[in-house]
Design a protein around this motif. Structure first.
Motif, PDB file in Angstrom:
ATOM      1  N   TYR A 134       1.185  -0.861   0.009  1.00  0.00           N
ATOM      2  CA  TYR A 134       0.158   0.364  -0.207  1.00  0.00           C
ATOM      3  C   TYR A 134       0.702   1.394   0.177  1.00  0.00           C
ATOM      4  O   TYR A 134       0.541   2.361  -0.504  1.00  0.00           O
ATOM      5  N   LEU A 135       1.918   0.972   0.727  1.00  0.00           N
ATOM      6  CA  LEU A 135       2.916   2.431   0.235  1.00  0.00           C
ATOM      7  C   LEU A 135       4.435   1.895  -0.670  1.00  0.00           C
ATOM      8  O   LEU A 135       4.096   3.785  -1.261  1.00  0.00           O
ATOM      9  N   GLY A 136       4.556   1.307  -0.740  1.00  0.00           N
ATOM     10  CA  GLY A 136       5.764   1.326  -1.607  1.00  0.00           C
ATOM     11  C   GLY A 136       5.540   1.917  -3.030  1.00  0.00           C
ATOM     12  O   GLY A 136       5.884   2.101  -3.862  1.00  0.00           O
ATOM     13  N   PHE A 137       4.538   0.933  -3.095  1.00  0.00           N
ATOM     14  CA  PHE A 137       3.750   0.572  -4.389  1.00  0.00           C
ATOM     15  C   PHE A 137       2.967   1.426  -5.241  1.00  0.00           C
ATOM     16  O   PHE A 137       3.342   1.603  -6.400  1.00  0.00           O
ATOM     17  N   ALA A 138       2.439   2.297  -4.099  1.00  0.00           N
ATOM     18  CA  ALA A 138       1.485   3.124  -4.296  1.00  0.00           C
ATOM     19  C   ALA A 138       2.583   3.856  -4.709  1.00  0.00           C
ATOM     20  O   ALA A 138       2.639   5.151  -5.827  1.00  0.00           O
ATOM     21  N   MET A 139       3.392   4.860  -4.259  1.00  0.00           N
ATOM     22  CA  MET A 139       4.698   5.722  -4.279  1.00  0.00           C
ATOM     23  C   MET A 139       5.550   5.555  -5.284  1.00  0.00           C
ATOM     24  O   MET A 139       5.759   6.185  -6.293  1.00  0.00           O
ATOM     25  N   LYS A 158      -7.702   0.318 -14.701  1.00  0.00           N
ATOM     26  CA  LYS A 158      -8.230  -1.363 -15.073  1.00  0.00           C
ATOM     27  C   LYS A 158      -7.106  -2.961 -15.050  1.00  0.00           C
ATOM     28  O   LYS A 158      -8.280  -3.715 -14.186  1.00  0.00           O
ATOM     29  N   ARG A 159      -6.092  -2.319 -13.795  1.00  0.00           N
ATOM     30  CA  ARG A 159      -5.949  -3.743 -13.627  1.00  0.00           C
ATOM     31  C   ARG A 159      -5.024  -2.760 -12.215  1.00  0.00           C
ATOM     32  O   ARG A 159      -3.985  -4.216 -12.162  1.00  0.00           O
ATOM     33  N   ALA A 160      -5.037  -1.699 -11.584  1.00  0.00           N
ATOM     34  CA  ALA A 160      -4.279  -1.718 -10.377  1.00  0.00           C
ATOM     35  C   ALA A 160      -4.274  -2.342  -9.464  1.00  0.00           C
ATOM     36  O   ALA A 160      -2.743  -2.992  -9.040  1.00  0.00           O
ATOM     37  N   ALA A 225      14.358   2.320 -11.949  1.00  0.00           N
ATOM     38  CA  ALA A 225      15.496   2.830 -10.444  1.00  0.00           C
ATOM     39  C   ALA A 225      14.577   3.881  -9.553  1.00  0.00           C
ATOM     40  O   ALA A 225      13.974   4.040  -8.565  1.00  0.00           O
ATOM     41  N   CYS A 226      13.663   4.503 -10.229  1.00  0.00           N
ATOM     42  CA  CYS A 226      12.539   5.456  -9.562  1.00  0.00           C
ATOM     43  C   CYS A 226      12.072   4.909  -9.045  1.00  0.00           C
ATOM     44  O   CYS A 226      11.048   4.850  -8.131  1.00  0.00           O
ATOM     45  N   GLU A 227      11.116   3.281  -9.669  1.00  0.00           N
ATOM     46  CA  GLU A 227       9.879   2.587  -9.086  1.00  0.00           C
ATOM     47  C   GLU A 227      10.526   1.587  -8.287  1.00  0.00           C
ATOM     48  O   GLU A 227       9.879   1.691  -7.019  1.00  0.00           O
ATOM     49  N   TYR A 228      12.135   1.097  -8.446  1.00  0.00           N
ATOM     50  CA  TYR A 228      12.295   0.447  -6.971  1.00  0.00           C
ATOM     51  C   TYR A 228      12.785   0.926  -6.158  1.00  0.00           C
ATOM     52  O   TYR A 228      12.680   0.298  -4.677  1.00  0.00           O
ATOM     53  N   THR A 229      12.931   2.013  -6.196  1.00  0.00           N
ATOM     54  CA  THR A 229      13.507   2.579  -4.783  1.00  0.00           C
ATOM     55  C   THR A 229      12.748   3.366  -3.895  1.00  0.00           C
ATOM     56  O   THR A 229      12.713   2.858  -2.557  1.00  0.00           O
ATOM     57  N   THR A 233      12.568   0.810  -0.051  1.00  0.00           N
ATOM     58  CA  THR A 233      12.766   1.276   0.964  1.00  0.00           C
ATOM     59  C   THR A 233      12.100   1.272   1.303  1.00  0.00           C
ATOM     60  O   THR A 233      11.713   1.129   3.013  1.00  0.00           O
ATOM     61  N   VAL A 234      10.365   1.583   1.335  1.00  0.00           N
ATOM     62  CA  VAL A 234       9.143   1.272   2.247  1.00  0.00           C
ATOM     63  C   VAL A 234       9.052  -0.073   2.934  1.00  0.00           C
ATOM     64  O   VAL A 234       8.540   0.009   3.751  1.00  0.00           O
ATOM     65  N   ALA A 235       9.463  -0.317   1.985  1.00  0.00           N
ATOM     66  CA  ALA A 235       8.914  -2.187   2.627  1.00  0.00           C
ATOM     67  C   ALA A 235      10.081  -2.706   3.816  1.00  0.00           C
ATOM     68  O   ALA A 235      10.247  -3.409   3.652  1.00  0.00           O
ATOM     69  N   SER A 236      11.360  -2.102   3.252  1.00  0.00           N
ATOM     70  CA  SER A 236      12.965  -2.307   4.831  1.00  0.00           C
ATOM     71  C   SER A 236      12.719  -1.968   5.162  1.00  0.00           C
ATOM     72  O   SER A 236      13.149  -2.182   6.645  1.00  0.00           O
ATOM     73  N   ALA A 237      11.289  -0.596   5.551  1.00  0.00           N
ATOM     74  CA  ALA A 237      11.384   0.371   6.654  1.00  0.00           C
ATOM     75  C   ALA A 237      11.103  -0.886   8.424  1.00  0.00           C
ATOM     76  O   ALA A 237      11.128  -0.465   9.143  1.00  0.00           O
ATOM     77  N   PRO A 238       9.874  -1.839   7.609  1.00  0.00           N
ATOM     78  CA  PRO A 238       9.328  -2.943   8.361  1.00  0.00           C
ATOM     79  C   PRO A 238      10.678  -3.282   9.321  1.00  0.00           C
ATOM     80  O   PRO A 238      11.195  -3.746  10.600  1.00  0.00           O
TER      81      PRO A 238
END
Length: 248
Positions: A134-139, A158-160, A225-229, A233-238
């Motif tokens: 919900y956070l990382g992918f949305a960013m 349609k496919r989000a 790079a803009c998408e993965y970063t 990063t958000v996924a690694s925060a927890p």
């Protein structure tokens, strides 16, 4: 013989802050960073060249597949994915190039550290995955050029939901122990994702609305790079929050 220490680039050598980072609250947040996050002008110039680079091995493979009749090209690709390129008699050069790139080990790769990271990730609670969803992918949708592709393939609206789930499943597969091994689900799904992106590039380059001068190549290296970063990063925060609490 003594070596001269590398000096930190001066502020004048760096690109200006984007307007967004000059405004509150991001203007305050960036001042709290330990180092200046701005790239040098040389780094930025190199980054811009990556907007013109897609995935040459995958792009070449798609070009070859499209010349084959009866789905033969895709069948050979799937055979190589599941059973290895050596299972094909006289494989085409494009297929060999792609799987050599997939299976190559960079000199900087540290498999021990990857193993530790995968084991640690597999022990994180479900809210780590939720944060990625919900956070990382949305960013990742903050990238305007990437959105141009999604808009023109109907993926943005349609496919989000499906795209979020597919990406989360892929992320869980590649981060589980052994998830990057040659015949793991993480490896084989990554091969298919690269091919899908190559098909998207081939199609978008022919689209009458695609503005290559403004957006570069579709699904280019800079966009990835803009998408993965932000997503990683958000996924690694927890994971950082669990530091010292996860045993591997």
């Amino acid at each position: 013989m003594t070596s001269t220490p590398t000096s930190t680039p001066s502020r004048t050598e760096r690109v200006p802050h984007p307007d967004l980072f000059r405004q509150f609250p991001l203007s305050l947040a960036r001042r709290a960073l330990p180092n200046d996050p701005r790239p040098t002008r040389a780094q930025y110039a190199h980054y811009l060249t990556l907007t013109r680079v897609g995935d040459p091995p995958a792009d070449n493979l798609v070009t070859w597949i499209q010349t084959q009749s009866g789905g033969q090209g895709r069948r050979l690709f799937e055979q190589a994915v599941e059973h290895g390129i050596e299972s094909i008699d006289n494989p085409p050069a494009e297929l060999v190039e792609f799987f050599e790139a997939m299976e190559a080990m960079p000199v900087w790769l540290d498999r021990d550290r990857i193993d530790i990271a995968q084991r640690a990730t597999s022990r994180l609670p479900i809210w780590n995955v939720i944060s990625f969803l919900y956070l990382g992918f949305a960013m990742s949708y903050l990238s305007s050029p990437a959105n141009q592709v999604l808009i023109r393939t109907a993926d943005l609206h349609k496919r989000a939901p499906r795209r979020i789930v597919e990406t989360a499943v892929w992320w869980m597969e590649v981060t589980k122990p052994g998830g990057l091994d040659r015949y793991s689900v993480g490896f084989t799904s990554t091969a298919r994702v690269r091919l899908t992106h190559a098909y998207m590039r081939a199609g978008m380059k022919k689209h009458p609305e695609w503005d290559s001068e403004s957006w570069g190549d579709p699904v280019n290296q800079a966009q990835k790079a803009c998408e993965y970063t932000p997503a990683t990063t958000v996924a690694s925060a927890p994971a950082a929050a669990c530091a010292g609490k996860v045993t591997v």
